[in-house]
Scaffold this motif. Structure first.
Motif, PDB file in Angstrom:
ATOM      1  N   ASP A   1       0.814  -1.221   0.000  1.00  0.00           N
ATOM      2  CA  ASP A   1       0.000   0.000   0.000  1.00  0.00           C
ATOM      3  C   ASP A   1       0.847   1.271   0.000  1.00  0.00           C
ATOM      4  N   TYR A   2       2.180   1.137  -0.140  1.00  0.00           N
ATOM      5  CA  TYR A   2       3.068   2.306  -0.076  1.00  0.00           C
ATOM      6  C   TYR A   2       3.589   2.680  -1.471  1.00  0.00           C
ATOM      7  N   ASP A   3       4.244   3.846  -1.529  1.00  0.00           N
ATOM      8  CA  ASP A   3       4.770   4.292  -2.814  1.00  0.00           C
ATOM      9  C   ASP A   3       6.185   3.775  -3.078  1.00  0.00           C
ATOM     10  N   PHE A   4       6.843   3.187  -2.046  1.00  0.00           N
ATOM     11  CA  PHE A   4       8.137   2.529  -2.206  1.00  0.00           C
ATOM     12  C   PHE A   4       8.152   1.271  -1.332  1.00  0.00           C
ATOM     13  N   TYR A   5       9.154   0.454  -1.578  1.00  0.00           N
ATOM     14  CA  TYR A   5       9.407  -0.711  -0.720  1.00  0.00           C
ATOM     15  C   TYR A   5       9.685  -0.218   0.699  1.00  0.00           C
ATOM     16  N   LYS A   6       9.006  -0.799   1.657  1.00  0.00           N
ATOM     17  CA  LYS A   6       9.161  -0.383   3.053  1.00  0.00           C
ATOM     18  C   LYS A   6       9.541  -1.602   3.879  1.00  0.00           C
ATOM     19  N   ARG A   7      10.670  -1.527   4.511  1.00  0.00           N
ATOM     20  CA  ARG A   7      11.149  -2.670   5.289  1.00  0.00           C
ATOM     21  C   ARG A   7      10.175  -2.968   6.434  1.00  0.00           C
ATOM     22  N   GLY A   8       9.946  -4.267   6.688  1.00  0.00           N
ATOM     23  CA  GLY A   8       9.070  -4.679   7.775  1.00  0.00           C
ATOM     24  C   GLY A   8       7.599  -4.621   7.449  1.00  0.00           C
ATOM     25  N   ASP A   9       7.250  -4.496   6.156  1.00  0.00           N
ATOM     26  CA  ASP A   9       5.848  -4.349   5.764  1.00  0.00           C
ATOM     27  C   ASP A   9       5.238  -5.678   5.317  1.00  0.00           C
ATOM     28  N   ARG A  10       5.694  -6.782   5.872  1.00  0.00           N
ATOM     29  CA  ARG A  10       5.124  -8.115   5.659  1.00  0.00           C
ATOM     30  C   ARG A  10       5.116  -8.532   4.188  1.00  0.00           C
ATOM     31  N   HIS A  11       6.188  -8.213   3.494  1.00  0.00           N
ATOM     32  CA  HIS A  11       6.306  -8.605   2.086  1.00  0.00           C
ATOM     33  C   HIS A  11       7.165  -9.847   1.914  1.00  0.00           C
ATOM     34  N   GLU A  12       7.703 -10.372   3.023  1.00  0.00           N
ATOM     35  CA  GLU A  12       8.503 -11.601   3.026  1.00  0.00           C
ATOM     36  C   GLU A  12       9.813 -11.460   2.248  1.00  0.00           C
ATOM     37  N   THR A  13      10.192 -10.239   1.923  1.00  0.00           N
ATOM     38  CA  THR A  13      11.472 -10.027   1.243  1.00  0.00           C
ATOM     39  C   THR A  13      12.403  -9.247   2.165  1.00  0.00           C
ATOM     40  N   PHE A  14      13.685  -9.377   1.890  1.00  0.00           N
ATOM     41  CA  PHE A  14      14.714  -8.745   2.707  1.00  0.00           C
ATOM     42  C   PHE A  14      15.541  -7.821   1.821  1.00  0.00           C
ATOM     43  N   PRO A  15      15.937  -6.643   2.324  1.00  0.00           N
ATOM     44  CA  PRO A  15      16.813  -5.762   1.540  1.00  0.00           C
ATOM     45  C   PRO A  15      18.195  -6.406   1.411  1.00  0.00           C
ATOM     46  N   ILE A  16      18.352  -7.224   0.425  1.00  0.00           N
ATOM     47  CA  ILE A  16      19.468  -8.154   0.321  1.00  0.00           C
ATOM     48  C   ILE A  16      20.824  -7.460   0.220  1.00  0.00           C
ATOM     49  N   PHE A  17      20.846  -6.182  -0.172  1.00  0.00           N
ATOM     50  CA  PHE A  17      22.111  -5.449  -0.295  1.00  0.00           C
ATOM     51  C   PHE A  17      22.426  -4.628   0.952  1.00  0.00           C
ATOM     52  N   GLN A  18      21.618  -4.797   2.002  1.00  0.00           N
ATOM     53  CA  GLN A  18      21.825  -4.049   3.240  1.00  0.00           C
ATOM     54  C   GLN A  18      23.063  -4.553   3.974  1.00  0.00           C
ATOM     55  N   VAL A  19      23.921  -3.629   4.427  1.00  0.00           N
ATOM     56  CA  VAL A  19      25.108  -4.021   5.190  1.00  0.00           C
ATOM     57  C   VAL A  19      24.858  -3.773   6.673  1.00  0.00           C
ATOM     58  N   ASP A  20      25.700  -4.391   7.490  1.00  0.00           N
ATOM     59  CA  ASP A  20      25.595  -4.247   8.929  1.00  0.00           C
ATOM     60  C   ASP A  20      26.078  -2.868   9.355  1.00  0.00           C
ATOM     61  N   ARG A  21      25.421  -2.294  10.334  1.00  0.00           N
ATOM     62  CA  ARG A  21      25.839  -0.964  10.798  1.00  0.00           C
ATOM     63  C   ARG A  21      27.142  -1.007  11.578  1.00  0.00           C
ATOM     64  N   LYS A  22      27.489  -2.176  12.096  1.00  0.00           N
ATOM     65  CA  LYS A  22      28.718  -2.263  12.877  1.00  0.00           C
ATOM     66  C   LYS A  22      29.901  -2.711  12.027  1.00  0.00           C
ATOM     67  N   PHE A  23      29.664  -3.686  11.145  1.00  0.00           N
ATOM     68  CA  PHE A  23      30.766  -4.263  10.386  1.00  0.00           C
ATOM     69  C   PHE A  23      30.785  -3.707   8.963  1.00  0.00           C
ATOM     70  N   ARG A  24      31.924  -3.175   8.582  1.00  0.00           N
ATOM     71  CA  ARG A  24      32.117  -2.789   7.192  1.00  0.00           C
ATOM     72  C   ARG A  24      32.218  -4.072   6.383  1.00  0.00           C
ATOM     73  N   GLN A  25      31.305  -4.262   5.448  1.00  0.00           N
ATOM     74  CA  GLN A  25      31.273  -5.495   4.686  1.00  0.00           C
ATOM     75  C   GLN A  25      30.741  -5.207   3.285  1.00  0.00           C
ATOM     76  N   SER A  26      30.947  -6.166   2.401  1.00  0.00           N
ATOM     77  CA  SER A  26      30.459  -6.036   1.034  1.00  0.00           C
ATOM     78  C   SER A  26      28.935  -6.073   1.010  1.00  0.00           C
ATOM     79  N   PRO A  27      28.295  -5.194   0.221  1.00  0.00           N
ATOM     80  CA  PRO A  27      26.833  -5.264   0.088  1.00  0.00           C
ATOM     81  C   PRO A  27      26.376  -6.488  -0.691  1.00  0.00           C
ATOM     82  N   LEU A  28      27.318  -7.225  -1.278  1.00  0.00           N
ATOM     83  CA  LEU A  28      26.978  -8.456  -1.995  1.00  0.00           C
ATOM     84  C   LEU A  28      27.244  -9.704  -1.161  1.00  0.00           C
ATOM     85  N   LEU A  29      27.638  -9.518   0.106  1.00  0.00           N
ATOM     86  CA  LEU A  29      28.027 -10.673   0.911  1.00  0.00           C
ATOM     87  C   LEU A  29      26.860 -11.639   1.127  1.00  0.00           C
TER      88      LEU A  29
END
Length: 973
Positions: free
Chosen positions: A613-641
């Motif tokens: 029901d939103y105009d963009f993808y909204k995390r936690g909106d019960r779409h069963e998908t994960f922002p797969i390119f999201q990196v950890d806020r603590k660890f510097r890591q590849s967004p493709l990991l």
């Protein structure tokens, strides 16, 4: 108090003892006994059996190998107290020091010795100590000579006290098993770990707004809630039963379970038994059961095991037999997590359920108790309490009541056995105990539950125990001795295609619309369900559902994979998609009512799924998908990991020969990615995320810890995320617009590109993809190196190629699904799942395609073939037609003669309403399944139980069951 607090208290006691007896600690053995053993066992939580000493290696002897598995967790070299000096001025402070640095020059021989031990046997962690000073370091550090890497150095026991949490996290059992030390060393070795790194998205959550939907969209929310969102059957008790998707396997299981039930019930001697004569004939040939039977209903998550059992007892089992059964179902999801309490909990649950079924008012009366404890009653009346029984019957009754209360409350398992025996001996009925949802229990808990069930079965003499479990649990349990002691029978239920599940529910909705003769009754029915929408629109809506989800198998398959084929969540996703403002529901319904065609658009479906029901993808909106390119806020890591890990596990699964080989150990993941320069800390953090998001799963569902000896496999959701993230431009665009990334400048460039005025949306999104693709490849190169072109890393190189593809819009086909068009056919071998010569079509099953692929008789004829039979291997060309994939050419047809036999068979059971039945033969131990579609047209009308035919049979892939291939002749005798 947590583990570290408790351990610190024990450490304080040990430190006091050390300071009091310092002078008496002279030799190396003194140090071990007085300090090191106590530190490892009492303070750090290692059991004594985890301390193995004096193993001979090429490098000498190791003092301690610490760990419970075959490969130790770390090697410890113990020296005599004050054997070496650590040259730090401040002895009470923890320091990170190079192993080759001047502070550790006095202990270089001990460092080299323990490192040699560890390197030789593949142990990742080393410790050198004299009980007072402690040096902890890693055996290997990627990109460095180990001597140039830093160690954690505790110069004295005072420094341990002042930095106890760090000390605990490094070598305590609970923390080592979680590999916490990898994070601590990563902070020291790589200097790339930040306490909190700033991340920014092109369109952060606070800027994402709700999009208005139409009134019909709101109305249809309620329709979906009633008929597609609710799975409990609360509003319509027959909902789950009627919507169960039958498969060949479920039909075989139905009939076999019916025979087992009948046989066990037949062993219960009753004065009168009203068992159908036809079933009695079947019983005579049934498997032999002496003391009941244990049945495992095996299938992947989402295969409908619980619904199958509910349906069997309510709809499949003959009513006369069902009346003679007392079935109770316990869901172990409601149990606590303790192994010590699982059996008492299960006993109490079974007692409550049985009492509710057996006794009026839900509990026994005093006379019921007397019946179950009649022997004790007589023994006391004629024995120890005979005088009281004769002189004061009332007092005797009171005393016996106190005895009963003591027995029932203190010996719950004994009371449960009496309840079950009462079902058999007094009521002449069959107790059926269904113990569901044990998959997430530990192996110890599973064994305890299984042992209890067998004790109850043996005590009752005649009982049926049913365990619905996943195929993974069944495989693991088959390796345990206890499950080999008792005989059991297993039935496998495959996961139904989400398209078939949705088709069933659409048909159910239409039946509810059409079953009422008058429009007002229809309106009353749906109004009672809370639906405020006209019947005409409901008919149109059912047509929309069929067009969007059933007409294109990829739509339903994508939703099913994202939920790991959890039917409840798949249906909720379907609701989310069809009622999203991305779909113009009013237009869709109007199109169906006017018979206008609806084009299936996977891109629109994915966009509706992501945005809701939103105009963009909204995390936690019960779409069963994960922002797969999201990196950890603590660890510097590849967004493709995340994608890289999923790709590795997918390759492992493809190459595995059995369930165990399709899992990879955490240690193999560490070794693989270490060669690419990925740190263990960032890898561990990524694994934790993938586990939490259910994109990977452990071999043991009860244990999600990321320790080196644990094994994990990719899930359907993980595969769906790989496919969407590397092939679907809509998914990639939404990730680009909403993913928090480390480069604020890139985030702003993406936002500006999307909002640029004067350009068509298509061009703006193409630029968004290009910017994001370049960023991902560039950022990945900072953290991942090595020779990715090596064959071992082929899947990793493929991830990069697919991401680069998004930067080139000319190469992007835009739909993310490999197309089957007349110009791009491919030869594939499949197995004929079902072919109906009367209707002129059938379905062929392929390993990598969800659901059967349609094949028409005309296609068969044009390809030069006359007929197909179940079990035939067929080489096909596949194309896309309006309603999905279809066979467009049939090449070679192979008949596996070694699987075919010709026998005389008798029809023993018919299910005419479901269009299938079973035959038996004296030469076979099992039954032969057949579908009405496999029979000659002239035989269908004459079909009856007892009919004898000459039949050609084919052995199914499981090697245990037979299916009718064709009827050769019908006996006239």
């Amino acid at each position: 108090m947590d583990n570290s607090d408790t351990s610190f208290e024990r450490f304080a006691e040990l430190k006091c003892h050390f300071e009091e007896h310092n002078a008496s600690i002279v030799t190396e053995e003194d140090a071990k006994i007085a300090l090191i053993n106590d530190m490892l066992v009492d303070v750090l939580g290692w059991p004594k059996q985890a301390l193995r000493a004096e193993r001979k290696h090429e490098s000498g002897f190791s003092d301690y190998l610490i760990g419970l598995s075959n490969v130790p967790d770390f090697v410890l070299e113990a020296k005599r107290l004050n054997r070496f000096e650590i040259k730090f001025a401040e002895k009470d402070r923890l320091r990170a020091s190079k192993l080759s640095g001047p502070a550790l020059v006095e202990i270089q021989d001990a460092i080299a010795q323990v490192r040699g031990y560890a390197d030789e046997i593949g142990v990742p962690l080393c410790v050198v100590t004299d009980g007072d000073s402690w040096v902890v370091f890693k055996t290997h550090v990627s990109g460095k000579n180990y001597k140039e890497a830093e160690a954690f150095v505790f110069p004295s026991i005072a420094s341990v006290e002042n930095n106890f949490i760090k000390f605990f996290d490094l070598i305590a059992r609970s923390q080592v098993e979680k590999r916490i030390y990898t994070q601590l060393f990563d902070e020291v070795h790589n200097r790339r770990v930040l306490l909190e790194q700033p991340l920014e998205a092109a369109f952060p959550e606070e800027k994402i707004k709700i999009t208005q939907k139409s009134q019909l969209g709101h109305d249809l929310d309620r329709v979906f809630d009633v008929y597609f969102g609710r799975m409990t059957g609360k509003d319509d008790p027959d909902f789950l039963i009627n919507c169960f998707v039958e498969t060949r396997e479920s039909r075989i299981a139905d009939f076999s379970l019916e025979k087992i039930t009948t046989k066990v019930l037949g062993n219960i001697q009753a004065d009168q038994r009203d068992v159908d004569k036809g079933l009695s004939a079947i019983v005579a040939e049934a498997i032999q059961v002496d003391e009941g039977q244990t049945v495992f209903i095996v299938g992947p998550t989402g295969s409908g095991k619980t619904t199958f059992i509910e349906r069997f007892f309510r709809k499949t089992l003959d009513a006369a037999l069902s009346d003679k059964c007392v079935d109770v179902r316990v869901s172990c999801l409601d149990a606590g997590g303790s192994s010590d309490t699982i059996v008492p909990w299960l006993v109490d649950q079974l007692i409550l359920l049985l009492e509710a079924k057996l006794f009026k008012g839900g509990h026994p009366t005093i006379n019921d108790y007397k019946g179950m404890y009649f022997r004790e009653y007589i023994r006391r009346a004629e024995g120890v309490d005979a005088a009281l029984y004769q002189s004061n019957p009332t007092a005797f009754q009171v005393k016996f009541g106190e005895f009963l209360d003591d027995q029932v409350e203190k010996d719950r398992e004994g009371y449960l056995k009496r309840l079950i025996a009462d079902v058999v001996n007094s009521r002449k009925k069959l107790p059926i105990l269904i113990i569901d949802n044990i998959d997430e229990f530990t192996t110890v808990q599973k064994e305890s539950v299984f042992q209890l069930s067998q004790a109850l079965r043996r005590h009752a003499k005649h009982a049926l125990i049913i365990f619905p479990i996943t195929d993974k649990s069944a495989w693991a349990l088959s390796k345990r001795d206890i499950f080999g002691i008792y005989s059991s029978k297993s039935f496998f239920l495959p996961t139904p295609s989400p398209r078939d599940v949705l088709r069933k529910r659409i048909d159910f909705l239409r039946e509810k619309i059409d079953e009422f003769p008058k429009s007002d009754l229809k309106s009353d029915y749906f109004t009672s369900k809370g639906i405020r929408v006209s019947i005409q629109n409901l008919n149109g809506f059912a047509g929309v559902l069929e067009q969007v989800f059933v007409g294109d198998e990829f739509s339903a398959k994508t939703l099913g994979e994202l939920t790991n084929y959890n039917i409840r969540r798949t249906l909720l996703l379907a609701r989310r998609v069809i009622t999203s403002p991305v779909f113009d529901v009013d237009h869709l319904v109007s199109s169906v009512i006017s018979n206008a065609p609806i084009s299936s658009d996977l891109n629109k479906l994915v966009l509706a799924l992501l945005r809701g029901d939103y105009d963009f993808y909204k995390r936690g909106d019960r779409h069963e998908t994960f922002p797969i390119f999201q990196v950890d806020r603590k660890f510097r890591q590849s967004p493709l990991l995340h994608l890289r890990i999923l790709s590795f596990l997918e390759t492992t699964a493809q190459n595995g020969r059995d369930i165990q080989e399709r899992h990879a150990t955490v240690q193999s993941l560490f070794d693989y990615f270490d060669a690419l320069g990925v740190t263990e800390a960032s890898l561990s953090a990524s694994l934790d995320v993938l586990i939490y998001e259910k994109m990977i799963e452990p071999f043991d569902l009860a244990d999600n810890d990321v320790s080196s000896d644990k094994s994990f496999a990719i899930t359907h959701s993980g595969r769906a995320h790989i496919n969407l993230a590397t092939n679907n431009k809509v998914f990639f665009e939404q990730m680009a617009l909403t993913t928090d990334i480390t480069d604020q400048m890139v985030a702003r460039q993406i936002a500006e590109a999307y909002q640029r005025k004067g350009l068509p949306v298509r061009e703006r999104l193409s630029e968004v993809r290009s910017i994001f693709s370049d960023f991902l490849i560039r950022e990945d190169g900072v953290f991942v190196g090595g020779d990715q072109a090596n064959d071992r890393f082929g899947s990793q190189d493929e991830i990069l190629r697919r991401i680069i593809k998004f930067g080139n819009s000319e190469r992007d086909n835009g739909n993310g699904i490999e197309q089957f068009t007349e110009g791009n056919l491919r030869c594939k071998w499949g197995i004929v799942e079902q072919y109906n010569p009367q209707k002129g079509y059938g379905f062929i099953k392929f390993e990598d395609i969800s659901g059967g692929v349609f094949v028409h008789a005309e296609t068969l004829r044009v390809s030069g073939h006359d007929e197909l039979f179940s079990g035939d291997r067929v080489l096909c060309d596949i194309g896309r037609e309006k309603k999905g994939l279809a066979v467009v050419r049939v090449g070679d047809i192979q008949v596996e003669n070694d699987k075919i036999s010709t026998l005389e068979c008798e029809v023993v059971r018919l299910f005419p309403d479901r269009q299938y039945g079973f035959m038996s033969s004296e030469e076979l131990s099992g039954d032969v399944f057949f579908h009405y579609s496999s029979l000659p047209k002239e035989l269908t009308g004459a079909l009856k139980e007892g009919l004898v035919v000459s039949a050609e049979l084919i052995t199914l892939d499981d090697g245990a069951n037979q299916e009718l291939r064709r009827v050769i002749d019908v006996s006239t005798s």
